[in-house]
Design an enzyme around this catalytic site. Structure first.
Site, PDB file in Angstrom:
ATOM      1  N   GLU A   1       4.894  -2.052   2.238  1.00 25.37           N
ATOM      2  CA  GLU A   1       4.426  -2.925   1.197  1.00 25.37           C
ATOM      3  C   GLU A   1       2.949  -3.416   1.313  1.00 25.37           C
ATOM      4  OE1 GLU A   1       5.719  -3.941  -1.636  1.00 25.37           O
ATOM      5  OE2 GLU A   1       7.400  -2.725  -1.096  1.00 25.37           O
TER       6      GLU A   1
ATOM      7  N   HIS B   1       2.725   3.216  -4.192  1.00 28.39           N
ATOM      8  CA  HIS B   1       4.067   3.563  -3.566  1.00 28.39           C
ATOM      9  C   HIS B   1       4.322   5.120  -4.038  1.00 28.39           C
ATOM     10  CE1 HIS B   1       5.632   0.403  -1.657  1.00 28.39           C
ATOM     11  NE2 HIS B   1       5.552  -0.651  -2.657  1.00 28.39           N
TER      12      HIS B   1
ATOM     13  N   HIS C   1       0.124  -1.567  -7.763  1.00 27.61           N
ATOM     14  CA  HIS C   1       0.730  -1.556  -6.535  1.00 27.61           C
ATOM     15  C   HIS C   1       2.208  -0.448  -6.351  1.00 27.61           C
ATOM     16  CE1 HIS C   1       3.034  -3.201  -3.091  1.00 27.61           C
ATOM     17  NE2 HIS C   1       4.253  -3.034  -3.696  1.00 27.61           N
ATOM     18  N   GLU C   2       2.643  -0.410  -7.550  1.00 23.08           N
ATOM     19  CA  GLU C   2       3.938   0.412  -7.639  1.00 23.08           C
ATOM     20  C   GLU C   2       3.289   1.827  -7.652  1.00 23.08           C
ATOM     21  OE1 GLU C   2       6.400  -0.609  -7.222  1.00 23.08           O
ATOM     22  OE2 GLU C   2       6.134  -2.610  -7.510  1.00 23.08           O
TER      23      GLU C   2
END
Length: 297
Positions: free
Chosen positions: A200, A138, A134-135
């Site tokens: 998100e 980003h 997930h990071e």
């Protein structure tokens, strides 16, 4: 949809900025305030990774670390970065029992990811992989740049709103100037929060693709929310403006997609991930590891 929503919200914030600038001092006042705010935020953007990591008490995990679990953690992150087609980011650990993580850096070549010791102790290896994917999403989506742009516009709006009380009376009147000073920064903050929530969801989807199993991240989010409710993150409490950077709100883990929330509801995020898993033909829960307390516990 997430990208379209982000551009729409950025356009709305730009419109607020231009309208307030015109009311305060016409075109000249708008340009002056924007130049000052932009200069401050360009400096912050260029040094954002160092500033954020220092403020959050992060310590770098070097490739030659003697801790075998941290070395395995670093190898997992490097493998996920390769899956995403990204350069391996620098890896940091934050010594706090609250489970959480974030990414920073102005571009993929200067990216860093950070995880708390609470995250490594509470989650199993697959769940940690879901969080770090997930990071990395980003990083790949350049969300840190997007949030810097919104911060620039929000800062400029706040500056113009303060000017309005002293220099905008001729155009807006006293009551109008006070209203601008109060409601313009509030509107900008709401748009900034909405952009954060939108990004998100996009990072959840891309992160699930990077790690290969949406259920790993879904399970991790549920554990993180429970941990965030019961554990205090002192670094985030001292710097609440950084809360939107974490995968889950480090200040509190409760609530739906509320107006003043920087993060979407965990339940909504988990539901979307489980739906994605069903479309991929994946069922069940995150696969357990040999250790019940997490591979770094």
């Amino acid at each position: 949809m997430g990208t379209a929503k982000t551009f729409t919200l950025l356009a709305a914030m730009t419109a607020i900025f231009m309208a307030i600038g015109f009311l305060v001092g016409g075109m000249a006042g708008m340009i002056l305030a924007f130049v000052v705010a932009a200069g401050m935020n360009v400096f912050a953007w260029w040094n954002s990774d160092k500033m954020v990591l220092r403020m959050q008490g992060a310590q770098e995990v070097l490739p030659d670390t003697k801790n075998p679990m941290l070395r395995a953690f670093g190898e997992d992150v490097a493998r996920l970065a390769e899956n995403a087609g990204l350069p391996a980011p620098r890896i940091y650990i934050i010594d706090t029992p609250q489970p959480n993580a974030f990414a920073t850096g102005r571009n993929p070549q200067n990216a860093a990811v950070a995880a708390t010791t609470g995250l490594l102790n509470m989650l199993n290896r697959e769940e940690v992989a879901g969080v770090m994917a997930h990071e990395l999403a980003h990083v790949q989506n350049r969300d840190t740049l997007t949030m810097t742009v919104t911060a620039t516009l929000a800062g400029a709006i706040g500056m113009l709103a303060n000017f309005a009380l002293f220099f905008g009376r001729d155009r807006a009147g006293l009551i109008g100037s006070i209203a601008i000073m109060i409601f313009a920064p509030m509107a900008a903050a709401l748009v900034q929060m909405a952009i954060s929530r939108s990004r998100e969801y996009v990072a959840d989807k891309r992160g699930a693709e990077i790690c290969g199993n949406p259920l790993w991240l879904a399970s991790a989010l549920e554990k993180i929310e429970r941990g965030a409710r019961s554990q205090i993150n002192p670094y985030a409490e001292r710097s609440p403006a950084m809360a939107h950077m974490y995968i889950s709100n480090p200040l509190n883990g409760r609530g739906q997609d509320k107006l003043f929330s920087t993060h979407p509801s965990t339940a909504n995020r988990v539901e979307a991930l489980r739906r994605m898993a069903g479309e991929m033909g994946i069922s069940g829960v995150a696969a357990p590891t040999a250790r019940s307390s997490g591979p770094w516990g």
